[in-house]
Design an enzyme around this catalytic site. Structure first.
Site, PDB file in Angstrom:
ATOM      1  CB  SER A 103     -19.779 -25.612 -17.520  1.00 45.51           C
ATOM      2  OG  SER A 103     -18.411 -25.350 -17.620  1.00 45.51           O
ATOM      3  CG  ASP A 242     -15.115 -27.324 -16.383  1.00 51.30           C
ATOM      4  OD1 ASP A 242     -14.563 -28.119 -17.159  1.00 51.30           O
ATOM      5  OD2 ASP A 242     -15.898 -26.436 -16.777  1.00 51.30           O
ATOM      6  CG  ASP A 244     -18.172 -28.737 -19.647  1.00 48.77           C
ATOM      7  OD1 ASP A 244     -17.366 -28.212 -18.856  1.00 48.77           O
ATOM      8  OD2 ASP A 244     -18.687 -28.117 -20.589  1.00 48.77           O
ATOM      9  CG  ASP A 246     -15.694 -26.320 -21.109  1.00 50.93           C
ATOM     10  OD1 ASP A 246     -15.578 -26.335 -19.858  1.00 50.93           O
ATOM     11  OD2 ASP A 246     -16.610 -25.694 -21.690  1.00 50.93           O
TER      12      ASP A 246
END
Length: 447
Positions: A103, A242, A244, A246
């Site tokens: 992440s 960010d 990833d 999400d």
């Protein structure tokens, strides 16, 4: 059954260090494959996505080996956002989805997140069962039943087409100049392409991943780069994802940041007016600002608080029939559209409101005045238990009594990093600083 390996968002750690080693990834893949093949049968499949970290290659291959060893057929998506894995797991009728990502963490870290066949992240109970399988001898498939692996070339395109369907029909982004910061991460191609196809003039930032620059001075945890681009290009708005994708942060035309609380406030208010807010409430975590709670109360909207972690937000949403929730950190969960936080879809919802109303971003990002909040992190060594020390507990108790009626204190161990997070809110900023500093000092004294 308790979990030791899994944190609040899958398994995470430093690459090539336990538990983020190729050996552990192989075993974890085999355990997950066995968990999802308990009923026997054939034609079981798993989709695997990843972000742009160098270690993703290693973990992808190891997971593939472990999963195929238990008879799972593996579909490799390549670099795609985490919410794309949730969407494609369900869309492709897979039994399991896996996202390889840490992440917002730096490139040295990586992680493994699992999604069930419904596209939602696995429950604590399911993760505990996978851990239990790891501790024993994992039953492998017979030689003739070993799984196959193939690369899916159009996974990202499928996700992009779906994302565009969440944007209101009849609206376009013509005339809007949008800075999109992809954090050199998983959305580096998907996000700019979606915005361009919807008519925006796109200024891309953080779209040149090299394996080690993910989240490096860019993205939702470092918005300064995008803010400078917004001002330099005279953009109408900035969207910061960010690694990833999400999470999201929104920047107005002056480069000022709106966090997840402000975004959720805008969406909850709008959805309530349109009769779209199911359950009459927003679901957020204990970290969300008191200002958000006061704003929602004034709008006649409830606030359901959960433990920190978007998975717990989603669990409460599903249990209570709510369709909007998220975190101050920028996870925005809209179960009408997605099974997990989706920064791109949340960004599109904000842009849709700009297009619908003709308002500037600055008129939409400041929905309420925040109660002064301070958050400090204290890193500790493995094996230490600073919050259990009597000296720390005494300082916490004293400051909790001191701030009572004026604010609140929240102290917790991070579920993704070896950090103690000390957060407090108080109208009296002088007291706020003193309270946080005293608790941080007590924790530092024992670590």
């Amino acid at each position: 059954m308790t979990r030791k390996l899994f944190g609040t968002d899958g398994v995470r750690g430093r690459a090539n260090t336990y538990p983020m080693t190729a050996e552990m990834a192989l075993r974890l893949g085999a355990a997950a494959g066995r968990f999802f093949r308990r009923d026997g049968g054939s034609a079981h499949r798993v989709v695997i996505g990843k972000d742009t970290r160098l270690s993703g290659y290693m973990l992808e291959n190891a997971l593939t080996a472990g999963l195929t060893s238990t008879g799972m057929n593996v579909l490799l998506l390549g670099p795609v956002p985490t919410p794309a894995v949730g969407f494609l797991t369900r869309s492709m009728r897979a039994d399991l989805g896996v996202m390889i990502s840490a992440s917002h963490n730096p490139h040295q870290d990586n992680g493994i997140k699992f999604f069930g066949p419904d596209g939602f992240k696995l429950s604590d109970e399911a993760e505990a069962e996978i851990e239990a399988l790891l501790e024993g001898e994992i039953q492998l498939a017979q030689a003739a039943n070993i799984g196959r692996a193939r690369r899916i070339e159009d996974g990202r395109g499928r996700y992009q087409e779906f994302v565009k369907t969440t944007f209101p029909a009849g609206l376009r982004l013509d005339g809007l100049k949008v800075v999109i910061d992809c954090a050199n991460g998983a959305a580096y191609r998907a996000a700019p392409e979606v915005l361009w196809e919807l008519g925006a003039t796109v200024v891309p930032v953080g779209v040149s991943p090299n394996g080690t620059n993910i989240n490096d001075r860019c993205g939702s945890t470092h918005t300064q780069t995008a803010a400078e681009a917004v001002v330099a290009h005279g953009a109408d708005v900035g969207i910061c994802l960010d690694g990833d994708a999400d999470r999201v942060m929104i920047l107005d035309e002056a480069g000022r940041v709106a966090d997840g609380d402000q975004i959720m406030a805008m969406m909850a208010s709008r959805w309530a007016m349109d009769g779209k807010l199911r359950g009459g409430a927003l679901v957020a975590t204990v970290m969300s600002n008191l200002g958000l709670e006061r704003f929602l109360t004034g709008q006649g909207i409830g606030l359901e608080r959960t433990a920190v972690g978007d998975r717990y937000v989603v669990e409460r949403m599903r249990a209570g029939g709510f369709n909007l929730g998220g975190e101050q950190s920028g996870h925005i969960v809209m179960t009408d559209y997605a099974t997990t936080g989706d920064g791109l879809i949340a960004g599109l919802q904000f842009l849709a409101e700009m297009a619908r109303t003709g308002h500037k971003a600055s008129a939409l990002v400041r929905q309420f005045d925040t109660v002064p909040q301070m958050l400090k992190n204290v890193r500790f060594a493995a094996g230490k238990t600073p919050l259990e020390q009597a000296s720390v507990q005494a300082v916490i108790a004293a400051n909790t009594a001191r701030i009572a009626g004026k604010g609140r204190i929240l102290i917790r161990k991070s579920g993704t990093e070896p950090l103690i997070r000390v957060m407090a809110e108080c109208e009296d900023e002088g007291m706020l600083v003193q309270v946080v500093d005293e608790i941080v000092g007590a924790v530092e004294a024992v670590v």
